[in-house]
Scaffold this motif. Structure first.
Motif, PDB file in Angstrom:
ATOM      1  N   HIS A 313      32.250  43.712  13.457  1.00 29.68           N
ATOM      2  CA  HIS A 313      33.270  44.066  14.434  1.00 29.68           C
ATOM      3  C   HIS A 313      33.330  43.051  15.570  1.00 29.68           C
ATOM      4  O   HIS A 313      34.389  42.496  15.888  1.00 29.68           O
ATOM      5  CB  HIS A 313      32.972  45.467  14.977  1.00 29.68           C
ATOM      6  CG  HIS A 313      33.895  45.914  16.062  1.00 29.68           C
ATOM      7  ND1 HIS A 313      33.689  45.566  17.392  1.00 29.68           N
ATOM      8  CD2 HIS A 313      35.025  46.674  16.039  1.00 29.68           C
ATOM      9  CE1 HIS A 313      34.643  46.093  18.128  1.00 29.68           C
ATOM     10  NE2 HIS A 313      35.469  46.772  17.348  1.00 29.68           N
ATOM     11  N   ASN A 314      32.193  42.785  16.190  1.00 28.52           N
ATOM     12  CA  ASN A 314      32.171  41.912  17.360  1.00 28.52           C
ATOM     13  C   ASN A 314      32.506  40.466  16.995  1.00 28.52           C
ATOM     14  O   ASN A 314      33.177  39.769  17.767  1.00 28.52           O
ATOM     15  CB  ASN A 314      30.810  41.982  18.047  1.00 28.52           C
ATOM     16  CG  ASN A 314      30.531  43.359  18.626  1.00 28.52           C
ATOM     17  OD1 ASN A 314      31.443  44.160  18.803  1.00 28.52           O
ATOM     18  ND2 ASN A 314      29.270  43.654  18.894  1.00 28.52           N
ATOM     19  N   SER A 315      32.041  40.025  15.847  1.00 35.95           N
ATOM     20  CA  SER A 315      32.338  38.656  15.420  1.00 35.95           C
ATOM     21  C   SER A 315      33.832  38.466  15.220  1.00 35.95           C
ATOM     22  O   SER A 315      34.410  37.458  15.646  1.00 35.95           O
ATOM     23  CB  SER A 315      31.589  38.327  14.125  1.00 35.95           C
ATOM     24  OG  SER A 315      30.195  38.401  14.312  1.00 35.95           O
ATOM     25  N   PHE A 316      34.474  39.435  14.585  1.00 32.35           N
ATOM     26  CA  PHE A 316      35.913  39.323  14.364  1.00 32.35           C
ATOM     27  C   PHE A 316      36.667  39.326  15.690  1.00 32.35           C
ATOM     28  O   PHE A 316      37.588  38.518  15.888  1.00 32.35           O
ATOM     29  CB  PHE A 316      36.410  40.474  13.493  1.00 32.35           C
ATOM     30  CG  PHE A 316      37.908  40.588  13.472  1.00 32.35           C
ATOM     31  CD1 PHE A 316      38.672  39.721  12.721  1.00 32.35           C
ATOM     32  CD2 PHE A 316      38.558  41.552  14.247  1.00 32.35           C
ATOM     33  CE1 PHE A 316      40.061  39.798  12.722  1.00 32.35           C
ATOM     34  CE2 PHE A 316      39.943  41.640  14.257  1.00 32.35           C
ATOM     35  CZ  PHE A 316      40.688  40.758  13.485  1.00 32.35           C
ATOM     36  N   ILE A 317      36.304  40.222  16.600  1.00 36.15           N
ATOM     37  CA  ILE A 317      37.008  40.312  17.883  1.00 36.15           C
ATOM     38  C   ILE A 317      36.920  38.997  18.646  1.00 36.15           C
ATOM     39  O   ILE A 317      37.920  38.493  19.183  1.00 36.15           O
ATOM     40  CB  ILE A 317      36.438  41.467  18.731  1.00 36.15           C
ATOM     41  CG1 ILE A 317      36.702  42.824  18.059  1.00 36.15           C
ATOM     42  CG2 ILE A 317      37.037  41.448  20.125  1.00 36.15           C
ATOM     43  CD1 ILE A 317      38.160  43.158  17.890  1.00 36.15           C
ATOM     44  N   VAL A 318      35.728  38.410  18.692  1.00 39.28           N
ATOM     45  CA  VAL A 318      35.538  37.155  19.425  1.00 39.28           C
ATOM     46  C   VAL A 318      36.346  36.033  18.790  1.00 39.28           C
ATOM     47  O   VAL A 318      37.048  35.277  19.475  1.00 39.28           O
ATOM     48  CB  VAL A 318      34.043  36.789  19.474  1.00 39.28           C
ATOM     49  CG1 VAL A 318      33.848  35.371  20.018  1.00 39.28           C
ATOM     50  CG2 VAL A 318      33.282  37.783  20.343  1.00 39.28           C
ATOM     51  N   VAL A 319      36.266  35.914  17.458  1.00 40.15           N
ATOM     52  CA  VAL A 319      36.972  34.836  16.765  1.00 40.15           C
ATOM     53  C   VAL A 319      38.480  35.022  16.873  1.00 40.15           C
ATOM     54  O   VAL A 319      39.226  34.070  17.142  1.00 40.15           O
ATOM     55  CB  VAL A 319      36.537  34.778  15.283  1.00 40.15           C
ATOM     56  CG1 VAL A 319      37.411  33.798  14.508  1.00 40.15           C
ATOM     57  CG2 VAL A 319      35.076  34.360  15.179  1.00 40.15           C
ATOM     58  N   PHE A 320      38.947  36.249  16.681  1.00 39.33           N
ATOM     59  CA  PHE A 320      40.392  36.492  16.757  1.00 39.33           C
ATOM     60  C   PHE A 320      40.926  36.217  18.156  1.00 39.33           C
ATOM     61  O   PHE A 320      41.993  35.600  18.313  1.00 39.33           O
ATOM     62  CB  PHE A 320      40.705  37.932  16.362  1.00 39.33           C
ATOM     63  CG  PHE A 320      42.163  38.297  16.526  1.00 39.33           C
ATOM     64  CD1 PHE A 320      43.125  37.746  15.705  1.00 39.33           C
ATOM     65  CD2 PHE A 320      42.557  39.182  17.522  1.00 39.33           C
ATOM     66  CE1 PHE A 320      44.470  38.060  15.858  1.00 39.33           C
ATOM     67  CE2 PHE A 320      43.900  39.504  17.677  1.00 39.33           C
ATOM     68  CZ  PHE A 320      44.855  38.944  16.846  1.00 39.33           C
ATOM     69  N   ALA A 321      40.203  36.658  19.183  1.00 38.83           N
ATOM     70  CA  ALA A 321      40.652  36.429  20.561  1.00 38.83           C
ATOM     71  C   ALA A 321      40.751  34.934  20.857  1.00 38.83           C
ATOM     72  O   ALA A 321      41.729  34.467  21.464  1.00 38.83           O
ATOM     73  CB  ALA A 321      39.698  37.107  21.548  1.00 38.83           C
ATOM     74  N   GLY A 322      39.756  34.170  20.416  1.00 35.75           N
ATOM     75  CA  GLY A 322      39.783  32.732  20.650  1.00 35.75           C
ATOM     76  C   GLY A 322      40.899  32.036  19.895  1.00 35.75           C
ATOM     77  O   GLY A 322      41.636  31.205  20.457  1.00 35.75           O
ATOM     78  N   MET A 323      41.066  32.369  18.622  1.00 36.17           N
ATOM     79  CA  MET A 323      42.110  31.740  17.807  1.00 36.17           C
ATOM     80  C   MET A 323      43.503  32.128  18.294  1.00 36.17           C
ATOM     81  O   MET A 323      44.424  31.291  18.330  1.00 36.17           O
ATOM     82  CB  MET A 323      41.935  32.130  16.339  1.00 36.17           C
ATOM     83  CG  MET A 323      40.694  31.566  15.686  1.00 36.17           C
ATOM     84  SD  MET A 323      40.531  32.047  13.953  1.00 36.17           S
ATOM     85  CE  MET A 323      41.948  31.210  13.226  1.00 36.17           C
ATOM     86  N   GLU A 324      43.677  33.381  18.670  1.00 38.62           N
ATOM     87  CA  GLU A 324      44.991  33.837  19.137  1.00 38.62           C
ATOM     88  C   GLU A 324      45.350  33.179  20.460  1.00 38.62           C
ATOM     89  O   GLU A 324      46.520  32.815  20.679  1.00 38.62           O
ATOM     90  CB  GLU A 324      44.978  35.358  19.291  1.00 38.62           C
ATOM     91  CG  GLU A 324      46.308  35.958  19.719  1.00 38.62           C
ATOM     92  CD  GLU A 324      47.390  35.890  18.661  1.00 38.62           C
ATOM     93  OE1 GLU A 324      48.535  36.284  18.951  1.00 38.62           O
ATOM     94  OE2 GLU A 324      47.093  35.445  17.534  1.00 38.62           O
ATOM     95  N   ALA A 325      44.363  32.999  21.343  1.00 38.24           N
ATOM     96  CA  ALA A 325      44.635  32.335  22.617  1.00 38.24           C
ATOM     97  C   ALA A 325      45.093  30.895  22.387  1.00 38.24           C
ATOM     98  O   ALA A 325      46.051  30.426  23.019  1.00 38.24           O
ATOM     99  CB  ALA A 325      43.387  32.368  23.499  1.00 38.24           C
ATOM    100  N   VAL A 326      44.430  30.189  21.497  1.00 36.52           N
ATOM    101  CA  VAL A 326      44.827  28.810  21.183  1.00 36.52           C
ATOM    102  C   VAL A 326      46.210  28.787  20.546  1.00 36.52           C
ATOM    103  O   VAL A 326      47.057  27.942  20.882  1.00 36.52           O
ATOM    104  CB  VAL A 326      43.786  28.154  20.254  1.00 36.52           C
ATOM    105  CG1 VAL A 326      44.284  26.789  19.781  1.00 36.52           C
ATOM    106  CG2 VAL A 326      42.453  28.014  20.971  1.00 36.52           C
ATOM    107  N   PHE A 327      46.455  29.716  19.635  1.00 35.05           N
ATOM    108  CA  PHE A 327      47.750  29.763  18.941  1.00 35.05           C
ATOM    109  C   PHE A 327      48.887  30.037  19.926  1.00 35.05           C
ATOM    110  O   PHE A 327      49.942  29.378  19.869  1.00 35.05           O
ATOM    111  CB  PHE A 327      47.706  30.844  17.863  1.00 35.05           C
ATOM    112  CG  PHE A 327      49.028  31.076  17.183  1.00 35.05           C
ATOM    113  CD1 PHE A 327      49.597  30.099  16.380  1.00 35.05           C
ATOM    114  CD2 PHE A 327      49.699  32.279  17.341  1.00 35.05           C
ATOM    115  CE1 PHE A 327      50.813  30.312  15.757  1.00 35.05           C
ATOM    116  CE2 PHE A 327      50.911  32.498  16.717  1.00 35.05           C
ATOM    117  CZ  PHE A 327      51.473  31.503  15.925  1.00 35.05           C
ATOM    118  N   LEU A 328      48.696  30.980  20.836  1.00 36.49           N
ATOM    119  CA  LEU A 328      49.745  31.283  21.814  1.00 36.49           C
ATOM    120  C   LEU A 328      49.960  30.118  22.781  1.00 36.49           C
ATOM    121  O   LEU A 328      51.098  29.866  23.204  1.00 36.49           O
ATOM    122  CB  LEU A 328      49.380  32.554  22.583  1.00 36.49           C
ATOM    123  CG  LEU A 328      49.388  33.851  21.765  1.00 36.49           C
ATOM    124  CD1 LEU A 328      48.993  35.035  22.630  1.00 36.49           C
ATOM    125  CD2 LEU A 328      50.752  34.097  21.120  1.00 36.49           C
ATOM    126  N   ALA A 329      48.897  29.409  23.115  1.00 40.07           N
ATOM    127  CA  ALA A 329      49.047  28.220  23.969  1.00 40.07           C
ATOM    128  C   ALA A 329      49.875  27.157  23.255  1.00 40.07           C
ATOM    129  O   ALA A 329      50.721  26.490  23.868  1.00 40.07           O
ATOM    130  CB  ALA A 329      47.670  27.673  24.343  1.00 40.07           C
TER     131      ALA A 329
END
Length: 342
Positions: A313-329
């Protein structure tokens, strides 16, 4: 005699090594598609998965490629279809259509003014009279004064029209840039979701190896995670992707009126349901991981004592948050680039 032969056959199968059992199951799988055959083997014998690397199974797919085929490929197809269907629809498309209609109306009005002014100039130029009465003058004007005033008015109208067209072109370009970036962001975020499921393997493995450092299978946890995230997530991933596309692109599909009518409570229930399905999927993955590691599962697999569940759970949340932030930027940079493109 038949009973004796049956006992001997059972005994023979029981003496097979785990690798031999895997080979036997692999040969028994129907169909020509290696991905589906491999999924069936993993579903049937999660506890034998640690021996797959040494079993020498022909056509066995590596963990990363297996997850790409099962999780990311379908997400890529759905995102591409969603982008194609929504990039020229929705609220922003309505605003662009309205803007274009307003521009056409205004330009037509100014063209009529220009045509009328030009006709007035022609009339005065060919008239036999010496003085003329214009509507924007409170006294009669000579031919020279009237023509000068009309030329000034014509030049001002033409300049105003050109400035208006340029301003509206900039506004339309900004709307187009925003529409394009929003379509990419809304269609790409579900793809980022599936990619994060795959990319979380490394972070999960690092943390879980610390929790199970004495387990002989711990060093291959990243591979096991990829296998089970794919086999257990084939259908849940599809459902979660559908939820994300509906939530993010519902406006382009004409669902904005429905969403506004149901109110904010709908979105609370919607995202709670989404999170429950995601958490249930993670529970299923953790359950299979315990089998592969040959570790006893916790009494409450939904509880905080389920260390593998917390790691997933925690690994996915951290990775998704980081990837989504880069993607939205990147989407925002794409918007700025298109907006300023001349």
């Amino acid at each position: 005699m038949e009973s004796v032969y049956q006992d001997e056959e059972v005994l023979s199968e029981g003496q097979l090594t785990p690798q031999d059992q895997l080979r036997m199951q692999w040969r028994q799988q129907p169909g020509p598609v290696p991905f589906l055959r491999q999924k069936n083997v993993i579903d049937q014998s999660a506890d034998l998965l640690p021996f797959a690397a040494t079993a020498g199974l022909p056509g066995w797919i590596t963990p990363g490629l297996f997850a790409l085929q099962g999780l990311v490929l379908i997400a890529l197809v759905l995102s591409a279809l969603n982008w194609q269907m929504t990039r020229h629809s929705g609220r922003l498309e309505d605003e662009i259509t309205t803007l274009q209609a307003n521009v056409q109306t205004e330009v037509k009005r100014q063209e009529e003014i220009i045509a009328a002014t030009q006709a007035e100039i022609k009339r005065i130029s060919t008239s036999a009279h010496d003085t003329f009465k214009l509507r924007f003058s409170d006294r009669p004007l000579s031919r020279t004064e009237a023509l000068a005033l009309l030329d000034t008015s014509l030049e001002g109208t033409q300049k105003s029209e050109e400035q208006y067209k340029q301003k509206m072109a900039v506004e339309e370009r900004e709307l187009r840039a925003r529409q394009s970036a929003v379509a990419v962001a809304n269609s790409g975020s579900p793809l980022i979701f599936s990619l994060a499921l795959l990319m979380a393997a490394g972070l999960f493995s690092q943390g879980a190896q610390k929790d199970f450092s004495r387990n002989r299978h711990a060093r291959r946890l990243a591979d096991y995670y990829l296998y089970f995230a794919t086999t257990e997530g084939l259908w849940p991933n599809l459902v979660l992707l559908a939820f994300l596309h509906i939530a993010l692109s519902g406006n382009a599909y004409g669902l904005s009126g429905l969403f506004l009518s149901v109110g904010p409570l709908f979105w609370v229930v919607f995202w709670l349901g989404f999170y429950f399905l995601l958490l249930r999927y993670f529970v299923m993955v953790a359950r299979e991981l315990y089998k592969a590691m040959q570790v006893r599962q916790p009494a409450n697999e939904w509880g905080l004592e389920n260390r593998l569940l917390l790691r997933v759970h925690n690994s996915f949340i951290v990775v998704f948050a980081g990837m989504e932030a880069v993607f939205l930027a990147l989407c925002y940079a794409f918007y700025i680039m298109q907006k300023n493109l001349v």
